[in-house]
Design a protein around this motif. Structure first.
Motif, PDB file in Angstrom:
ATOM      1  N   PRO A 185      33.316 116.251  -1.220  1.00 23.84           N
ATOM      2  CA  PRO A 185      33.280 116.336   0.248  1.00 23.84           C
ATOM      3  C   PRO A 185      33.228 117.780   0.737  1.00 23.84           C
ATOM      4  O   PRO A 185      33.548 118.724   0.012  1.00 23.84           O
ATOM      5  N   LEU A 186      32.813 117.941   1.986  1.00 20.90           N
ATOM      6  CA  LEU A 186      32.841 119.249   2.624  1.00 20.90           C
ATOM      7  C   LEU A 186      34.259 119.816   2.577  1.00 20.90           C
ATOM      8  O   LEU A 186      35.229 119.067   2.531  1.00 20.90           O
ATOM      9  N   PRO A 187      34.423 121.152   2.552  1.00 22.45           N
ATOM     10  CA  PRO A 187      33.378 122.131   2.838  1.00 22.45           C
ATOM     11  C   PRO A 187      32.674 122.712   1.616  1.00 22.45           C
ATOM     12  O   PRO A 187      31.724 123.470   1.770  1.00 22.45           O
ATOM     13  N   TYR A 188      33.119 122.383   0.369  1.00 28.88           N
ATOM     14  CA  TYR A 188      32.590 123.119  -0.785  1.00 28.88           C
ATOM     15  C   TYR A 188      31.379 122.458  -1.431  1.00 28.88           C
ATOM     16  O   TYR A 188      30.540 123.130  -2.009  1.00 28.88           O
ATOM     17  N   CYS A 189      31.281 121.143  -1.394  1.00 34.16           N
ATOM     18  CA  CYS A 189      30.087 120.440  -1.878  1.00 34.16           C
ATOM     19  C   CYS A 189      29.716 120.834  -3.304  1.00 34.16           C
ATOM     20  O   CYS A 189      28.622 121.339  -3.571  1.00 34.16           O
ATOM     21  N   VAL A 190      30.629 120.605  -4.240  1.00 34.94           N
ATOM     22  CA  VAL A 190      30.376 120.873  -5.655  1.00 34.94           C
ATOM     23  C   VAL A 190      29.721 119.637  -6.273  1.00 34.94           C
ATOM     24  O   VAL A 190      30.168 118.512  -6.035  1.00 34.94           O
ATOM     25  N   ASN A 214      33.595 125.651  -6.629  1.00 35.33           N
ATOM     26  CA  ASN A 214      32.259 125.988  -7.108  1.00 35.33           C
ATOM     27  C   ASN A 214      32.128 125.493  -8.545  1.00 35.33           C
ATOM     28  O   ASN A 214      33.083 124.964  -9.129  1.00 35.33           O
ATOM     29  N   ASN A 215      30.957 125.675  -9.140  1.00 39.12           N
ATOM     30  CA  ASN A 215      30.697 125.117 -10.468  1.00 39.12           C
ATOM     31  C   ASN A 215      31.593 125.696 -11.551  1.00 39.12           C
ATOM     32  O   ASN A 215      31.846 125.045 -12.572  1.00 39.12           O
ATOM     33  N   SER A 216      32.068 126.925 -11.364  1.00 35.87           N
ATOM     34  CA  SER A 216      32.922 127.531 -12.386  1.00 35.87           C
ATOM     35  C   SER A 216      34.287 126.857 -12.470  1.00 35.87           C
ATOM     36  O   SER A 216      35.010 127.036 -13.452  1.00 35.87           O
ATOM     37  N   ASP A 217      34.652 126.074 -11.454  1.00 35.94           N
ATOM     38  CA  ASP A 217      35.937 125.367 -11.461  1.00 35.94           C
ATOM     39  C   ASP A 217      35.857 124.004 -12.145  1.00 35.94           C
ATOM     40  O   ASP A 217      36.885 123.331 -12.299  1.00 35.94           O
ATOM     41  N   SER A 273      15.059 129.671   8.872  1.00 34.48           N
ATOM     42  CA  SER A 273      15.995 129.497   7.764  1.00 34.48           C
ATOM     43  C   SER A 273      17.244 128.780   8.246  1.00 34.48           C
ATOM     44  O   SER A 273      17.740 129.019   9.348  1.00 34.48           O
ATOM     45  N   GLN A 274      17.766 127.893   7.394  1.00 35.65           N
ATOM     46  CA  GLN A 274      18.997 127.185   7.719  1.00 35.65           C
ATOM     47  C   GLN A 274      20.199 128.104   7.525  1.00 35.65           C
ATOM     48  O   GLN A 274      20.185 128.999   6.692  1.00 35.65           O
ATOM     49  N   PHE A 275      21.238 127.917   8.310  1.00 35.41           N
ATOM     50  CA  PHE A 275      22.493 128.623   8.091  1.00 35.41           C
ATOM     51  C   PHE A 275      23.634 127.757   8.581  1.00 35.41           C
ATOM     52  O   PHE A 275      23.445 126.813   9.343  1.00 35.41           O
ATOM     53  N   GLY A 276      24.844 128.060   8.118  1.00 35.93           N
ATOM     54  CA  GLY A 276      26.010 127.309   8.550  1.00 35.93           C
ATOM     55  C   GLY A 276      26.692 127.958   9.736  1.00 35.93           C
ATOM     56  O   GLY A 276      27.097 127.289  10.677  1.00 35.93           O
ATOM     57  N   PHE A 277      26.818 129.288   9.685  1.00 36.82           N
ATOM     58  CA  PHE A 277      27.484 130.026  10.750  1.00 36.82           C
ATOM     59  C   PHE A 277      26.661 131.246  11.119  1.00 36.82           C
ATOM     60  O   PHE A 277      25.899 131.762  10.309  1.00 36.82           O
ATOM     61  N   ARG A 278      26.859 131.709  12.314  1.00 33.48           N
ATOM     62  CA  ARG A 278      26.438 133.055  12.670  1.00 33.48           C
ATOM     63  C   ARG A 278      27.207 133.474  13.908  1.00 33.48           C
ATOM     64  O   ARG A 278      27.671 132.635  14.693  1.00 33.48           O
ATOM     65  N   THR A 301      30.776 117.404  11.328  1.00 38.99           N
ATOM     66  CA  THR A 301      30.537 118.831  11.141  1.00 38.99           C
ATOM     67  C   THR A 301      31.496 119.660  11.983  1.00 38.99           C
ATOM     68  O   THR A 301      32.072 120.646  11.518  1.00 38.99           O
ATOM     69  N   LEU A 302      31.685 119.250  13.220  1.00 41.91           N
ATOM     70  CA  LEU A 302      32.597 119.971  14.107  1.00 41.91           C
ATOM     71  C   LEU A 302      34.015 119.966  13.552  1.00 41.91           C
ATOM     72  O   LEU A 302      34.706 120.994  13.543  1.00 41.91           O
ATOM     73  N   MET A 303      34.463 118.818  13.051  1.00 42.17           N
ATOM     74  CA  MET A 303      35.814 118.725  12.510  1.00 42.17           C
ATOM     75  C   MET A 303      35.956 119.515  11.205  1.00 42.17           C
ATOM     76  O   MET A 303      37.002 120.098  10.922  1.00 42.17           O
ATOM     77  N   THR A 304      34.901 119.547  10.414  1.00 43.37           N
ATOM     78  CA  THR A 304      34.949 120.293   9.157  1.00 43.37           C
ATOM     79  C   THR A 304      35.184 121.774   9.401  1.00 43.37           C
ATOM     80  O   THR A 304      35.942 122.433   8.685  1.00 43.37           O
ATOM     81  N   TYR A 305      34.544 122.313  10.438  1.00 46.84           N
ATOM     82  CA  TYR A 305      34.637 123.745  10.713  1.00 46.84           C
ATOM     83  C   TYR A 305      35.561 124.049  11.891  1.00 46.84           C
ATOM     84  O   TYR A 305      35.482 125.128  12.483  1.00 46.84           O
ATOM     85  N   TYR A 306      36.441 123.112  12.178  1.00 50.41           N
ATOM     86  CA  TYR A 306      37.346 123.255  13.316  1.00 50.41           C
ATOM     87  C   TYR A 306      38.150 124.547  13.249  1.00 50.41           C
ATOM     88  O   TYR A 306      38.371 125.224  14.255  1.00 50.41           O
ATOM     89  N   SER A 307      38.598 124.920  12.060  1.00 52.30           N
ATOM     90  CA  SER A 307      39.490 126.076  11.920  1.00 52.30           C
ATOM     91  C   SER A 307      38.752 127.410  11.916  1.00 52.30           C
ATOM     92  O   SER A 307      39.385 128.466  11.887  1.00 52.30           O
ATOM     93  N   GLU A 308      37.428 127.386  11.966  1.00 52.41           N
ATOM     94  CA  GLU A 308      36.669 128.625  11.833  1.00 52.41           C
ATOM     95  C   GLU A 308      36.658 129.476  13.100  1.00 52.41           C
ATOM     96  O   GLU A 308      36.457 130.681  13.035  1.00 52.41           O
ATOM     97  N   ALA A 309      36.822 128.878  14.259  1.00 51.40           N
ATOM     98  CA  ALA A 309      36.740 129.644  15.502  1.00 51.40           C
ATOM     99  C   ALA A 309      37.431 128.868  16.611  1.00 51.40           C
ATOM    100  O   ALA A 309      37.725 127.675  16.479  1.00 51.40           O
ATOM    101  N   ASP A 310      37.704 129.563  17.727  1.00 52.34           N
ATOM    102  CA  ASP A 310      38.339 128.920  18.878  1.00 52.34           C
ATOM    103  C   ASP A 310      37.320 128.323  19.837  1.00 52.34           C
ATOM    104  O   ASP A 310      37.651 127.467  20.653  1.00 52.34           O
ATOM    105  N   ILE A 311      36.088 128.808  19.774  1.00 50.61           N
ATOM    106  CA  ILE A 311      35.004 128.265  20.596  1.00 50.61           C
ATOM    107  C   ILE A 311      33.809 128.034  19.684  1.00 50.61           C
ATOM    108  O   ILE A 311      33.390 128.937  18.960  1.00 50.61           O
TER     109      ILE A 311
END
Length: 401
Positions: free
Chosen positions: A214-219, A365-368, A125-130, A73-83
């Protein structure tokens, strides 16, 4: 990546922490450092930073027990923030310790408050980021770029407030903190469940295994019907679905649920709704594999004003499956062999959404999704062989640029 564990609770705690680290981290892709806490926490952290340097660093308290999936999970979202940080539970419970920290004002005093502390994880409630104002210092991942700008934890904020000051200084230095990871991804197997209420009684209408990209899109990319889950687990999913929709006041007509069963066997509800699952499952795989159509059964009951439970009796001698049409990204120059591929033994139905000249994108996403292929057979190996032969006949040529 360097991992620093602050040892404040003695040998037993540090051993448990290290054991959980090695048990949940693939290939042990890290250098591990242990620092005995002396003085207050910020002094120990600064000693660690001076020793380890400015490479990416993960700081752990020795009271942390890491669970499966944290590293991925950490590696998947590595590029999202510096901390980055993660949500935490109290040991051996489902009670939340924190989901990040927020600035609050209490009695005219500004302080940081742990989000959702004391609540059961099933209540929130579950969330991915905040966005959080601060993270728990017992799990902080900081990138090299920010460590080169903020070299130490302020010792003016001793007794853990220095960690909050560090985050503020990082923002001032331009750290990317528009999103902070504070929720661990729920990994496991995915299952679609159909049900039907008639005269207030619940009837199960099928459980299917569903697979995702695979992550991050999970189609959603494939499914098998019936599920390979045991009878006991299927009945448990039916019970979850029935109780969930009854709690919403639903006790008539079709219902469906989407579930994840985690690696430790815990069941998570992703969605419940007052309808059957979509055509991919309900209209195509279920009638083929089990010789049962929940839609026809329900329509017949409405028409005759009489429900026959035996119409839902299944014959599970056959396995049915679907998968998305596998096409790499690019602009299509020529399509050939589709009619021949459709005649392959075991292939039941093909829906193609693409034509020559279309540009195929990586699915987000499903439209693709470019299309679907349904197949059936006596086993998954038999179905996989049919799919393999299908793609040996189906050819797509792409433009070179």
């Amino acid at each position: 990546m360097n991992i620093v564990i602050i040892n404040a609770l003695g040998n037993y705690a540090i051993q448990r922490c290290i054991n959980s680290l090695y048990a949940t981290t693939p290939d042990n892709r890290f250098d591990l450092y242990v620092f005995r806490e002396t003085g207050f926490r910020e002094q120990t952290l600064n000693k660690a930073l001076k020793t380890v340097g400015t490479e990416d660093i993960l700081i752990l308290g020795d009271d942390i027990l890491l669970t499966q999936g944290w590293f991925e999970t950490l590696m998947t979202y590595y590029s999202e923030a510096d901390i980055l940080g993660m949500s935490m539970l109290y040991p051996d419970t489902t009670k939340i310790h924190n989901r990040g920290y927020d600035l609050v004002q209490i009695d005219n005093q500004v302080t940081v408050e742990a989000a959702d502390r004391g609540k059961d994880k099933r209540e929130v409630s579950q969330f991915g980021f905040r966005l959080a104002d601060a993270l728990c210092g017992c799990f902080v991942f900081a990138k090299s770029d920010i460590l080169k700008k903020v070299h130490e934890f302020s010792e003016e904020g001793q007794n853990r407030f220095g960690e909050f000051i560090f985050f503020c200084q990082a923002r001032e230095q331009g750290a990317k903190m528009n999103r902070v990871l504070v929720e661990q991804f729920i990994g496991g197997t995915h299952h679609d469940v159909n049900g039907l209420f008639w005269d207030g009684k619940f009837y199960g209408c099928g459980v299917m295994d569903r697979h995702f990209s695979p992550l991050p899109y999970c189609v959603p990319i494939a499914g098998y019907d019936p599920s390979t889950l045991s009878f006991r687990v299927k009945e448990k999913l039916y019970t979850f679905l029935e109780k969930a929709v009854r709690s919403l006041g639903i006790s008539c007509g079709p219902v469906k649920g989407a579930f994840i069963i985690s690696r430790d066997g815990e069941i998570y509800i992703l969605e419940v709704s007052a309808r059957f699952h979509g055509d991919v499952f309900t209209s195509f795989t279920r009638p083929r594999s089990m010789k049962v159509s929940p839609i026809k059964t329900y329509m017949k009951a409405l028409y005759e004003n009489k429900f026959s439970p035996e119409d839902l009796n299944c014959s599970d001698n056959l396995l049915s499956a679907w998968q998305v049409l596998k096409l790499p990204a690019g602009r299509i120059k020529e399509i050939s062999g589709l009619q021949e591929a459709e005649q392959v033994a075991g292939i039941d139905r093909v829906i193609s959404r693409v034509n020559e000249g279309d540009k195929i994108k990586d699915m987000q996403n499903n439209s693709d999704v470019p299309g679907f292929v349904w197949a059936s057979g006596g086993s998954r190996d038999e179905i996989d062989n049919s799919y393999e032969t299908f793609y040996e006949n189906f050819h797509v040529e792409y433009y070179s640029n």
